[in-house]
Design an enzyme around this catalytic site. Sequence first.
Site, PDB file in Angstrom:
ATOM      1  N   HIS A 298      43.367  32.199  39.927  1.00  0.00           N
ATOM      2  CA  HIS A 298      42.235  33.102  40.144  1.00  0.00           C
ATOM      3  C   HIS A 298      41.109  32.760  39.188  1.00  0.00           C
ATOM      4  O   HIS A 298      41.307  32.053  38.192  1.00  0.00           O
ATOM      5  CB  HIS A 298      42.652  34.570  40.030  1.00  0.00           C
ATOM      6  CG  HIS A 298      43.103  35.015  38.668  1.00  0.00           C
ATOM      7  ND1 HIS A 298      44.209  34.488  38.030  1.00  0.00           N
ATOM      8  CD2 HIS A 298      42.614  35.971  37.837  1.00  0.00           C
ATOM      9  CE1 HIS A 298      44.378  35.102  36.866  1.00  0.00           C
ATOM     10  NE2 HIS A 298      43.418  35.994  36.719  1.00  0.00           N
TER      11      HIS A 298
ATOM     12  N   HIS B  14      39.407  34.075  36.747  1.00  0.00           N
ATOM     13  CA  HIS B  14      39.129  34.676  35.453  1.00  0.00           C
ATOM     14  C   HIS B  14      39.098  33.538  34.434  1.00  0.00           C
ATOM     15  O   HIS B  14      39.873  32.585  34.539  1.00  0.00           O
ATOM     16  CB  HIS B  14      40.204  35.710  35.076  1.00  0.00           C
ATOM     17  CG  HIS B  14      39.941  37.074  35.646  1.00  0.00           C
ATOM     18  ND1 HIS B  14      40.924  38.031  35.787  1.00  0.00           N
ATOM     19  CD2 HIS B  14      38.789  37.640  36.093  1.00  0.00           C
ATOM     20  CE1 HIS B  14      40.388  39.135  36.306  1.00  0.00           C
ATOM     21  NE2 HIS B  14      39.102  38.924  36.508  1.00  0.00           N
TER      22      HIS B  14
ATOM     23  N   ASP C 201      40.105  32.947  31.496  1.00  0.00           N
ATOM     24  CA  ASP C 201      41.283  32.479  30.748  1.00  0.00           C
ATOM     25  C   ASP C 201      42.238  31.655  31.603  1.00  0.00           C
ATOM     26  O   ASP C 201      43.229  31.122  31.089  1.00  0.00           O
ATOM     27  CB  ASP C 201      42.014  33.663  30.082  1.00  0.00           C
ATOM     28  CG  ASP C 201      42.486  34.716  31.079  1.00  0.00           C
ATOM     29  OD1 ASP C 201      41.720  35.037  32.012  1.00  0.00           O
ATOM     30  OD2 ASP C 201      43.611  35.219  30.932  1.00  0.00           O
ATOM     31  N   HIS C 202      41.955  31.529  32.889  1.00  0.00           N
ATOM     32  CA  HIS C 202      42.801  30.715  33.776  1.00  0.00           C
ATOM     33  C   HIS C 202      42.119  29.441  34.265  1.00  0.00           C
ATOM     34  O   HIS C 202      42.757  28.641  34.944  1.00  0.00           O
ATOM     35  CB  HIS C 202      43.280  31.546  34.975  1.00  0.00           C
ATOM     36  CG  HIS C 202      44.262  32.605  34.580  1.00  0.00           C
ATOM     37  ND1 HIS C 202      45.612  32.515  34.844  1.00  0.00           N
ATOM     38  CD2 HIS C 202      44.090  33.762  33.894  1.00  0.00           C
ATOM     39  CE1 HIS C 202      46.224  33.578  34.358  1.00  0.00           C
ATOM     40  NE2 HIS C 202      45.329  34.350  33.776  1.00  0.00           N
TER      41      HIS C 202
ATOM     42  N   HIS D 100      45.751  41.865  41.889  1.00  0.00           N
ATOM     43  CA  HIS D 100      45.030  41.834  40.612  1.00  0.00           C
ATOM     44  C   HIS D 100      43.610  42.364  40.836  1.00  0.00           C
ATOM     45  O   HIS D 100      43.246  42.698  41.960  1.00  0.00           O
ATOM     46  CB  HIS D 100      45.054  40.393  40.077  1.00  0.00           C
ATOM     47  CG  HIS D 100      44.686  40.274  38.633  1.00  0.00           C
ATOM     48  ND1 HIS D 100      45.132  41.138  37.666  1.00  0.00           N
ATOM     49  CD2 HIS D 100      43.901  39.375  37.981  1.00  0.00           C
ATOM     50  CE1 HIS D 100      44.641  40.771  36.492  1.00  0.00           C
ATOM     51  NE2 HIS D 100      43.888  39.716  36.656  1.00  0.00           N
TER      52      HIS D 100
ATOM     53  N   ASP E 253      48.001  36.339  37.541  1.00  0.00           N
ATOM     54  CA  ASP E 253      48.181  37.684  37.020  1.00  0.00           C
ATOM     55  C   ASP E 253      48.438  38.647  38.186  1.00  0.00           C
ATOM     56  O   ASP E 253      47.848  38.490  39.255  1.00  0.00           O
ATOM     57  CB  ASP E 253      46.922  38.134  36.300  1.00  0.00           C
ATOM     58  CG  ASP E 253      46.592  37.272  35.081  1.00  0.00           C
ATOM     59  OD1 ASP E 253      47.392  36.409  34.713  1.00  0.00           O
ATOM     60  OD2 ASP E 253      45.504  37.443  34.514  1.00  0.00           O
TER      61      ASP E 253
ATOM     62  N   HIS F   8      52.032  35.479  29.736  1.00  0.00           N
ATOM     63  CA  HIS F   8      50.748  36.185  29.764  1.00  0.00           C
ATOM     64  C   HIS F   8      50.787  37.415  28.853  1.00  0.00           C
ATOM     65  O   HIS F   8      50.452  38.528  29.240  1.00  0.00           O
ATOM     66  CB  HIS F   8      50.382  36.583  31.198  1.00  0.00           C
ATOM     67  CG  HIS F   8      48.901  36.818  31.375  1.00  0.00           C
ATOM     68  ND1 HIS F   8      48.326  38.058  31.289  1.00  0.00           N
ATOM     69  CD2 HIS F   8      47.879  35.956  31.599  1.00  0.00           C
ATOM     70  CE1 HIS F   8      47.021  37.965  31.478  1.00  0.00           C
ATOM     71  NE2 HIS F   8      46.717  36.698  31.669  1.00  0.00           N
TER      72      HIS F   8
END
Lengths: 304, 304
Positions: free
Chosen positions: B63, B65, B67-68, B143, B213, B271
């Site tokens: 996804h 975001h 941090d990914h 999510h 997530d 995570h």
Amino acid sequence: MERFDVNILGCGSALPTTRHFLSSQVINLREKLYMIDCGEGAQLQFRAMKLNFNRINRIFISHLHGDHCLGLPGLISTLGLLGRTSDLHIHIQPDAEKIFQPLLQYFCKELFFTVFFHAFDPQKNELIFEDRSLRVYSIPLKHRVPTAGFLFEEKPKSAHIIREMIDFYQIPISQIQAIKNGADFISPEGEIIPHSLLTRPADPPKRYAYCSDTAYYEKIIPLIEGVDLLYHEATFIEKDLQRATETYHSSARQAALIAQAAHVKKLVLGHFSARYPDENILLEEAQAVFSHTILANERMTLQV
Amino acid sequence: MERFDVNILGCGSALPTTRHFLSSQVINLREKLYMIDCGEGAQLQFRAMKLNFNRINRIFISHLHGDHCLGLPGLISTLGLLGRTSDLHIHIQPDAEKIFQPLLQYFCKELFFTVFFHAFDPQKNELIFEDRSLRVYSIPLKHRVPTAGFLFEEKPKSAHIIREMIDFYQIPISQIQAIKNGADFISPEGEIIPHSLLTRPADPPKRYAYCSDTAYYEKIIPLIEGVDLLYHEATFIEKDLQRATETYHSSARQAALIAQAAHVKKLVLGHFSARYPDENILLEEAQAVFSHTILANERMTLQV
């Protein structure tokens, strides 16, 4: 002595190694933090060095190569998650805003602060930022793309008060700042107690110069004359000078020649190529020219 | 046994800590590398784990975001500096190409390979990639933004040849692959030696599921039924379930309930929120429900 430190977050060159992070430093001047360059992983090192994210004030980017600025989106995203509300100011080249904005608009859309891009011309030596305690000048460097180093110069500081004298003359607190800044004290009886008797002289303002990335470039010498600390890139050793020249980087010896010619007090080498397993080879080469040389390393804090 | 490993490059959640990097994993299936997620610093961990950059084959992003996926530009830039010539394929959501391209066009302009963005729909459970040895399916998750996990499924493998039988029947090398794949052997005298006598059965194909997530989401249970290894996010503990629900994350207990209901062979939690100094609290909570649980950690390699 008021704090003026350089924290090394990363001092490797473009390729990641197990030993070094990518370029990034944080200046701590009296607890305000100014970042220089922001390679990938800078926010991780920032946390690892226990620096306070809330105190990041300004960011200065030397040039638009990925290893010097691709940590910006992640850092800005983290500042947002931490609930930052004060604006963030990035001094960077004119192209940068349009390159970074699509990413920031997507990944950092819920910020409670604004990111300002302040464009500066890396080909000019000029004042690019000033606050109460600091001036920052750009230093044109010689690299494959437009690049500027930075000179961080403390403003003149106020004198140190001599506590015993304050007690002796019963000087009210309300007048102490004025005396620190140069005033004499006039006693209730009209006696003039001169400033010089009440204070010790201010610490001389300190100066720090960051010069990375650059080929050997003598034009910077007058701009960094006598600085207390010089960080100069030393990507290669003299034996690999041809590679250094092709890629517009410096050898350790060249960094030392610049330090010597500019009469700097101390030289710290950085931006190390991944090709040297033992960087003492760089240190020894530089020390043969300029003895007050050290190697940068991650999580090192240097007093200017 | 042919190699099918999961290398954990980072298993922290969005905020950096001194303990964890941001989300990223590398699957090593018979020496081909497939990356899942690419948080900032992934390329540093890739190097630290001594994985071979040349073997990165495909990247799958769960996804959008930061941090990914904010490690993508730096990784691509590094692949360029290393002289990569084979194209890079990124399976990612439709928005991604227009978000990343301005940055890639600037920082990665001198590549000798092409970066292909393959858009997939995270809301569908479907085959998104297939090669000779592997199928990858998307797993719709729950999510704050559209998110998909991934199921990595080995294709059926060929049987193991029994060397002694080959020697005994003097079977020519040219026929061995056919026998591995199921053929009988017919001797020069016309005698049929059945496949089952010449081979031991193939190893059963292995399956690995990555679910991060996500909030607790029972709809994934049939999609990951019986997998050999499940990586499921466990950002919070049950006591902080309200926070988990608000942010569409899972508690460790919820991850274990999913693992139990899906009859997976082993669960690895990841995570992790920065708020728990000792993650054994997560492990114990999960193990109370599903005993075959371990904690992910950076630089850990798990056999599927």
